[in-house]
Design an enzyme around this catalytic site. Structure first.
Site, mmCIF file in Angstrom:
data_model
loop_
_atom_site.group_PDB
_atom_site.id
_atom_site.type_symbol
_atom_site.label_atom_id
_atom_site.label_comp_id
_atom_site.label_asym_id
_atom_site.label_seq_id
_atom_site.Cartn_x
_atom_site.Cartn_y
_atom_site.Cartn_z
ATOM 1 N N CYS A 1 72.845 73.637 65.010
ATOM 2 C CA CYS A 1 72.085 73.309 63.307
ATOM 3 C C CYS A 1 72.062 72.709 62.814
ATOM 4 C CB CYS A 1 73.044 75.181 62.275
ATOM 5 S SG CYS A 1 74.740 74.197 62.479
ATOM 6 N N ARG B 1 62.806 75.373 60.705
ATOM 7 C CA ARG B 1 63.579 75.965 59.509
ATOM 8 C C ARG B 1 61.900 75.675 58.131
ATOM 9 N NH1 ARG B 1 69.070 75.138 58.121
ATOM 10 N NH2 ARG B 1 67.843 76.050 56.221
#
Ligand code: CP
Ligand code: NVA
Length: 309
Positions: free
Chosen positions: A268, A297
């Site tokens: 992440c 994202r």
């Protein structure tokens, strides 16, 4: 409170909605240059309230809102003094008169839930101690692209803590019929309430939820290895004790060699290179999809904004 108006936890969204958002994210990614969506949110604003640091989430929500024709407004927690200078209820009610949505990163999950309850605009969870739904959606889009939309039966092995990111990735897998494996030291598993709420979804798809305390076992049939920091924001005091437990859970070339040859890695970010993941894996761009995920994202959060606002 109607949780479908918000993105508070991924487990509140059904598979159809998640897939629609991923399809939209792919359209946004390819059509950004011809401006198809550049005034979709014209005149709209989002308030961004961040109690914890961020590179990716702050940048992508701001850039995303701009690209859709709207405007983000940064709200400084120290100015607002939530429940100190002013009650949360009054803050939520006032903000709802000015902005069209809230994007919130905070410690307690109950805070995003209360803002959703007392305000009247959509609230997006931009990470709490318990969940990080935007990250899971970005992984979803990355897998959707990488596996040509064939997600069912693919296996994500999360090598690390039973934390906010793993909770949301577990929910993504459960909803989309992917297998989810957690490899963690004993005592760092996800809460049973969290797992139990998703087991029927795994069963519905004939997908597996598994936990291993030995990372070597966990990677054997993985299509994706997922990494995250061992010590999340807010847990700094546990740094030394936690690190000792997690040392055998590093994603490195030896661990990767035990996974199927097609297996990819992602993270992440931010990564602590040399702790949960080595430089050699981070810099192996044939294998590491984390920068694709970071890019996604932007696209998937724009799709979330279009879905909710
Ligand atoms: N992955 C992620 O949320 O990154 P930031 O903490 O930098 O926003
Ligand atoms: N688990 C990490 C994720 C950071 C994006 C944390 O909460 O700090």
């Amino acid at each position: 409170m109607d949780s479908s108006k918000h993105l508070l936890r991924l487990r509140d969204w059904d598979a159809e909605r998640i897939l629609n958002v991923m399809e939209m994210a792919i359209r946004l990614k390819t059509e950004v240059k011809n401006g198809t969506y550049s005034s979709q949110l014209k005149g709209k604003t989002i308030g961004m309230f961040f109690e914890k640091p961020s590179l990716r989430t702050i940048t992508t929500f701001q850039v995303g809102m701009y690209q859709l024709g709207g405007m983000p407004v940064m709200l400084a927690p120290e100015n607002i003094g939530l429940d100190k200078r002013e009650s949360l209820k009054d803050v939520a009610r006032c903000l709802s008169r000015w902005v069209d949505g809230l994007v919130v990163r905070c410690f307690k999950q109950s805070l995003v839930e209360q803002l959703a309850e007392h305000g009247s605009v959509p609230v997006v969870n931009a990470l709490t101690d318990d969940y990080h739904p935007c990250q899971a959606l970005a992984l979803g889009q990355t897998c959707y692209e990488h596996f040509n939309k064939n997600l069912k039966g693919k296996t994500v092995a999360f090598i690390g803590d039973g934390n906010n990111v793993s909770n949301s990735i577990m929910a993504l897998c459960a909803k989309l019929g992917m297998n989810f494996t957690l490899a963690c030291p004993k005592g760092f598993e996800q809460k049973s309430e969290e797992v139990n709420s998703l087991l029927p979804e795994f069963e519905k798809h004939n997908a597996k939820y598994r936990v291993f305390n030995n990372p070597k076992e966990a990677v054997k049939d993985a299509d994706i290895l997922y990494g995250d920091v061992w010590v999340s924001m807010g847990q700094e005091k546990q740094k030394d004790s936690k690190k000792n437990h997690f040392l055998p859970f590093q994603i490195n070339d030896d661990l990767l060699a035990l996974a199927p040859s097609h297996c990819k890695v992602t993270h992440c970010l931010p990564a602590n290179r040399g702790e949960e993941i080595t430089d050699s894996v981070m810099d192996n761009l044939q294998v590491n999809l984390c920068y694709d995920e970071a890019e996604n994202r932007l696209h998937v959060q724009k799709a979330v904004l279009l879905e909710l606002l």
